[in-house]
Design a protein around this motif. Structure first.
Motif, PDB file in Angstrom:
ATOM      1  N   SER A 185      64.089  99.973   3.623  1.00  0.00           N
ATOM      2  CA  SER A 185      63.729  98.621   3.193  1.00  0.00           C
ATOM      3  C   SER A 185      62.225  98.399   3.372  1.00  0.00           C
ATOM      4  O   SER A 185      61.683  98.596   4.468  1.00  0.00           O
ATOM      5  CB  SER A 185      64.506  97.577   4.000  1.00  0.00           C
ATOM      6  N   VAL A 186      61.560  97.998   2.290  1.00  0.00           N
ATOM      7  CA  VAL A 186      60.118  97.742   2.318  1.00  0.00           C
ATOM      8  C   VAL A 186      59.798  96.519   1.466  1.00  0.00           C
ATOM      9  O   VAL A 186      60.649  96.015   0.739  1.00  0.00           O
ATOM     10  CB  VAL A 186      59.317  98.953   1.778  1.00  0.00           C
ATOM     11  N   THR A 187      58.567  96.056   1.572  1.00  0.00           N
ATOM     12  CA  THR A 187      58.039  95.016   0.673  1.00  0.00           C
ATOM     13  C   THR A 187      56.677  95.489   0.205  1.00  0.00           C
ATOM     14  O   THR A 187      56.060  96.369   0.826  1.00  0.00           O
ATOM     15  CB  THR A 187      57.886  93.666   1.396  1.00  0.00           C
ATOM     16  N   SER A 188      56.206  94.898  -0.861  1.00  0.00           N
ATOM     17  CA  SER A 188      54.902  95.314  -1.400  1.00  0.00           C
ATOM     18  C   SER A 188      53.771  95.046  -0.423  1.00  0.00           C
ATOM     19  O   SER A 188      52.772  95.773  -0.390  1.00  0.00           O
ATOM     20  CB  SER A 188      54.625  94.569  -2.713  1.00  0.00           C
ATOM     21  N   SER A 189      53.926  94.017   0.402  1.00  0.00           N
ATOM     22  CA  SER A 189      52.836  93.630   1.298  1.00  0.00           C
ATOM     23  C   SER A 189      52.860  94.365   2.630  1.00  0.00           C
ATOM     24  O   SER A 189      51.918  94.251   3.417  1.00  0.00           O
ATOM     25  CB  SER A 189      52.895  92.124   1.561  1.00  0.00           C
ATOM     26  N   ILE A 190      53.921  95.103   2.896  1.00  0.00           N
ATOM     27  CA  ILE A 190      54.016  95.778   4.181  1.00  0.00           C
ATOM     28  C   ILE A 190      52.958  96.856   4.303  1.00  0.00           C
ATOM     29  O   ILE A 190      52.627  97.536   3.332  1.00  0.00           O
ATOM     30  CB  ILE A 190      55.437  96.385   4.375  1.00  0.00           C
ATOM     31  N   ALA A 191      52.378  96.994   5.506  1.00  0.00           N
ATOM     32  CA  ALA A 191      51.306  97.978   5.717  1.00  0.00           C
ATOM     33  C   ALA A 191      51.864  99.392   5.572  1.00  0.00           C
ATOM     34  O   ALA A 191      52.989  99.679   5.971  1.00  0.00           O
ATOM     35  CB  ALA A 191      50.697  97.789   7.099  1.00  0.00           C
ATOM     36  N   LEU A 192      51.080 100.265   5.003  1.00  0.00           N
ATOM     37  CA  LEU A 192      51.460 101.655   4.828  1.00  0.00           C
ATOM     38  C   LEU A 192      50.660 102.495   5.812  1.00  0.00           C
ATOM     39  O   LEU A 192      49.458 102.669   5.673  1.00  0.00           O
ATOM     40  CB  LEU A 192      51.178 102.125   3.399  1.00  0.00           C
ATOM     41  N   SER A 193      51.358 102.994   6.827  1.00  0.00           N
ATOM     42  CA  SER A 193      50.710 103.851   7.817  1.00  0.00           C
ATOM     43  C   SER A 193      50.991 105.293   7.429  1.00  0.00           C
ATOM     44  O   SER A 193      52.059 105.837   7.715  1.00  0.00           O
ATOM     45  CB  SER A 193      51.277 103.546   9.212  1.00  0.00           C
ATOM     46  N   ALA A 194      50.054 105.912   6.753  1.00  0.00           N
ATOM     47  CA  ALA A 194      50.306 107.248   6.212  1.00  0.00           C
ATOM     48  C   ALA A 194      49.011 108.042   6.081  1.00  0.00           C
ATOM     49  O   ALA A 194      47.928 107.492   5.898  1.00  0.00           O
ATOM     50  CB  ALA A 194      50.979 107.128   4.852  1.00  0.00           C
ATOM     51  N   THR A 195      49.186 109.362   6.211  1.00  0.00           N
ATOM     52  CA  THR A 195      48.066 110.282   6.015  1.00  0.00           C
ATOM     53  C   THR A 195      48.577 111.471   5.214  1.00  0.00           C
ATOM     54  O   THR A 195      49.774 111.631   4.981  1.00  0.00           O
ATOM     55  CB  THR A 195      47.509 110.789   7.362  1.00  0.00           C
ATOM     56  N   GLY A 196      47.652 112.350   4.816  1.00  0.00           N
ATOM     57  CA  GLY A 196      48.025 113.553   4.098  1.00  0.00           C
ATOM     58  C   GLY A 196      48.227 113.330   2.612  1.00  0.00           C
ATOM     59  O   GLY A 196      48.003 112.240   2.078  1.00  0.00           O
ATOM     60  N   THR A 197      48.659 114.398   1.928  1.00  0.00           N
ATOM     61  CA  THR A 197      48.800 114.378   0.474  1.00  0.00           C
ATOM     62  C   THR A 197      50.248 114.557   0.066  1.00  0.00           C
ATOM     63  O   THR A 197      50.997 115.321   0.678  1.00  0.00           O
ATOM     64  CB  THR A 197      47.971 115.530  -0.141  1.00  0.00           C
ATOM     65  N   VAL A 198      50.638 113.835  -0.998  1.00  0.00           N
ATOM     66  CA  VAL A 198      51.965 114.007  -1.578  1.00  0.00           C
ATOM     67  C   VAL A 198      51.788 114.311  -3.062  1.00  0.00           C
ATOM     68  O   VAL A 198      50.892 113.768  -3.714  1.00  0.00           O
ATOM     69  CB  VAL A 198      52.849 112.749  -1.391  1.00  0.00           C
ATOM     70  N   ARG A 199      52.612 115.201  -3.610  1.00  0.00           N
ATOM     71  CA  ARG A 199      52.543 115.541  -5.032  1.00  0.00           C
ATOM     72  C   ARG A 199      53.739 114.923  -5.750  1.00  0.00           C
ATOM     73  O   ARG A 199      54.891 115.164  -5.378  1.00  0.00           O
ATOM     74  CB  ARG A 199      52.536 117.054  -5.214  1.00  0.00           C
ATOM     75  N   LEU A 200      53.457 114.136  -6.790  1.00  0.00           N
ATOM     76  CA  LEU A 200      54.493 113.548  -7.632  1.00  0.00           C
ATOM     77  C   LEU A 200      54.329 114.100  -9.036  1.00  0.00           C
ATOM     78  O   LEU A 200      53.203 114.118  -9.584  1.00  0.00           O
ATOM     79  CB  LEU A 200      54.388 112.019  -7.671  1.00  0.00           C
ATOM     80  N   ALA A 201      55.451 114.556  -9.620  1.00  0.00           N
ATOM     81  CA  ALA A 201      55.368 115.187 -10.943  1.00  0.00           C
ATOM     82  C   ALA A 201      56.473 114.675 -11.856  1.00  0.00           C
ATOM     83  O   ALA A 201      57.554 114.286 -11.417  1.00  0.00           O
ATOM     84  CB  ALA A 201      55.474 116.699 -10.803  1.00  0.00           C
ATOM     85  N   VAL A 202      56.165 114.724 -13.164  1.00  0.00           N
ATOM     86  CA  VAL A 202      57.166 114.444 -14.210  1.00  0.00           C
ATOM     87  C   VAL A 202      57.488 115.781 -14.850  1.00  0.00           C
ATOM     88  O   VAL A 202      56.576 116.522 -15.262  1.00  0.00           O
ATOM     89  CB  VAL A 202      56.630 113.465 -15.262  1.00  0.00           C
TER      90      VAL A 202
END
Length: 591
Positions: free
Chosen positions: A338-355
């Motif tokens: 469960s998340v909301t658009s305004s919630i803080a994103l505590s994250a580092t590093g790289t993620v790859r998203l592909a189609v």
């Protein structure tokens, strides 16, 4: 001695013997009546002006050893508790299935056996990972495990619900007994005032007392006015000058979150009260005491063990599945966190998203530096910037990513991503590629899309090369890498924290499942042993009381024979006195 005195003595003997015969006959006929005690017709000599004029029955009584009765009442309470615990724990043990083994193979229906079957299915798939039938076997085996967890959890909550309903039913029985005792108190006083025997009424009252004790632990004493007064262990009156009704309302629905909290009006289970006073904590013995312990401690402990197994299993499996993708990649991925658009994103590093297209060929992709985004909304904006891909936080508060092109799908490689306080990979944190859903044993399940066959099992990994070329194949199915990772996740040693009475332990999921099953079996065995011991103790006290105050048929039969002889002797004496009177009258008339 005058003939009048002799006749008076004979008639009093006949009358007294007649009463004794009646009492003895009643003893014999009630020998098997529960709670009945031997009655004795007490008699004494009648003396007038220093001359004996016969005998008279002074009352009909029974002698009950008060210390033995108190010991029996306590044993009744212990047996009621042990019997209920034994019954419920036997039912609980059956929920976990059976375990058996033959030679090198294990068979059975326990959770440990189900997990072992899943391990076996994965081992077979690792040798031929592209086999559709072997993939189906893995999904089926995983579904068996999650289904068994749900069913066992449901069974535990059903037992808690049954215990709650049984508490209510037992309280109804106790209230009936308490009112019966109060009514008998009044009847005993009224009967005693008329000079009649109260022995049978006292038997009925003692039987009702024992029944109350079998349901809940109580203290009691007989007041100076003859009333039997009953109290809870801390002195709350249940019967004094009148009966005090115990109030309780069973819960309409019971789940793992339903609890009893003293003093809380919003507690899932209501309090057991007398005159508005909560006596729940005072009931520690008898049937009700055991039911409270089962409902609020024993069964929740079993649930907590099951929940730990379920949550760790889901986490371990999902950590692997979120690092992988199915082929073809799913059209959309929707997270479970469960998340909301305004919630803080505590994250580092790289993620790859592909189609990718149906064959796993690259349509478009992007590597996102997660440290660049402050909120989930920022992340959504970045994903929407990837060609052929759209993202949003849906109405349920979950991150959703969709491939916009017809027939295309979304694939993720977590790369070096680290999100949240637990440093989970990107997909794992949001739950985008979960193989298993749910947050506890009550709702754990295989992802419905995979279970139904709408989506394939995640057994491919998105290419992690430094750069990808559009049109090249970036998702290759048939690799054993993910299968082996799933197998390792199941069989690797991990730490399970202390819960539900079990100490912290390390081992595989099958090991922990075996530990849970063994713990329940041990508790069931202990309950059975305790029941046998309490049954023996109660039987011993009951036999002792019966020997002291019960009916001995041999003695009563012999006594009846003696009384019949006495009756015949008194009748013969009266006949002789009548003959003497007749002779005297004839003599007087002849003179």
């Amino acid at each position: 001695m005058s003939l009048d005195i002799a006749r008076s003595i004979a008639f009093s003997g006949l009358s007294s013997t007649s009463v004794q015969i009646s009492v003895t006959s009643s003893n014999i006929s009630n020998a098997d009546t529960t709670g009945y005690t031997k009655k004795t017709a007490n008699q004494s000599s009648s003396v007038t002006n220093g001359v004996g004029t016969g005998v008279t029955v002074t009352g009909i009584t029974s002698t009950v050893d008060k210390l033995l009765l108190k010991s029996l009442v306590s044993a009744d309470s212990d047996l009621g508790s042990a019997d209920t615990a034994n019954t419920y724990l036997t039912s609980l043990e059956k929920l976990y299935g059976s375990t058996s083994s033959t030679d090198s193979s294990s068979t059975g229906t326990s959770l440990a056996n189900s997990i072992a079957s899943l391990e076996s299915a994965l081992s077979s798939l690792a040798s031929t990972p592209s086999s559709a039938s072997l993939q189906s076997n893995v999904v089926s085996a995983l579904d068996d495990v999650t289904s068994q967890l749900r069913e066992t959890s449901s069974g535990i909550q059903k037992l808690r619900s049954n215990a709650d309903q049984d508490i209510s039913s037992s309280i109804v029985d106790v209230n009936t007994d308490l009112q019966n005792i109060a009514d008998l108190n009044a009847e005993i006083k009224q009967t005693a005032a008329t000079g009649q025997s109260t022995a049978d009424l006292e038997d009925q009252r003692n039987t009702a007392l024992q029944d109350v004790a079998s349901k809940m632990n109580v203290s009691y004493y007989t007041a100076s006015n003859g009333d039997l007064q009953i109290y809870t262990t801390t002195g709350q009156a249940l019967v004094d000058s009148s009966a005090h009704k115990i109030s309780y309302t069973a819960a309409a629905n019971v789940s793992s979150s339903t609890t009893y909290t003293a003093g809380s009006s919003s507690s899932g289970f209501s309090a057991i009260t007398v005159n508005g006073v909560d006596i729940t904590s005072q009931i520690t013995g008898g049937d009700i005491g055991a039911l409270i312990t089962l409902r609020d401690k024993t069964l929740p402990a079993a649930q907590s063990q099951l929940d730990q197994l379920a949550t760790q299993l889901a986490s371990a499996v999902n950590t692997v599945s979120n690092s992988a993708s199915s082929v073809p990649a799913p059209t959309s991925l929707t997270g479970t966190t469960s998340v909301t658009s305004s919630i803080a994103l505590s994250a580092t590093g790289t993620v790859r998203l592909a189609v990718t297209d149906q064959s796993g060929n690259l349509v478009s992709y992007s590597d996102l530096d997660l440290s660049s985004y402050s909120t989930v909304g920022d992340l959504v904006t970045a994903i929407n910037g990837i060609s052929g891909m759209s993202a949003s936080v849906d109405a349920d508060g979950h991150l959703s990513i969709t491939a916009t092109g017809s027939g295309n799908g979304v694939a993720i490689n977590e790369m070096t991503s680290s999100v949240g306080s637990s440093s989970e990979g990107f997909s794992d944190y949001f739950g985008l590629n979960d193989l298993v859903t749910g947050t506890s044993a009550s709702d754990i399940a295989v992802n419905s899309k995979i279970l139904s066959g709408t989506s394939a099992l995640q057994l491919a990994t998105l290419d992690s090369s430094s750069s990808l070329t559009v049109g090249s194949n970036v998702l290759t199915s048939g690799s054993a890498t993910v299968v082996n990772a799933l197998y390792s996740a199941l069989t690797a040693s991990r730490t399970f924290s202390s819960t539900g009475g079990l100490a912290a332990t390390t081992g595989s999921f099958a090991d922990y499942a075996s530990t849970i099953v063994a713990d329940v079996a041990s508790k069931a065995s202990q309950a059975s042993t305790n029941y046998t011991a309490k049954e023996t103790a109660q039987s011993t006290y009951a036999s002792s009381l019966s020997s002291q105050s019960g009916v001995n048929l041999d003695e009563e039969s012999a006594n009846l024979s003696t009384l019949q002889n006495q009756y015949s002797a008194a009748s013969a004496l009266i006949s002789a006195i009548n003959s003497m009177y007749s002779a005297l009258i004839t003599a007087v008339q002849s003179s």
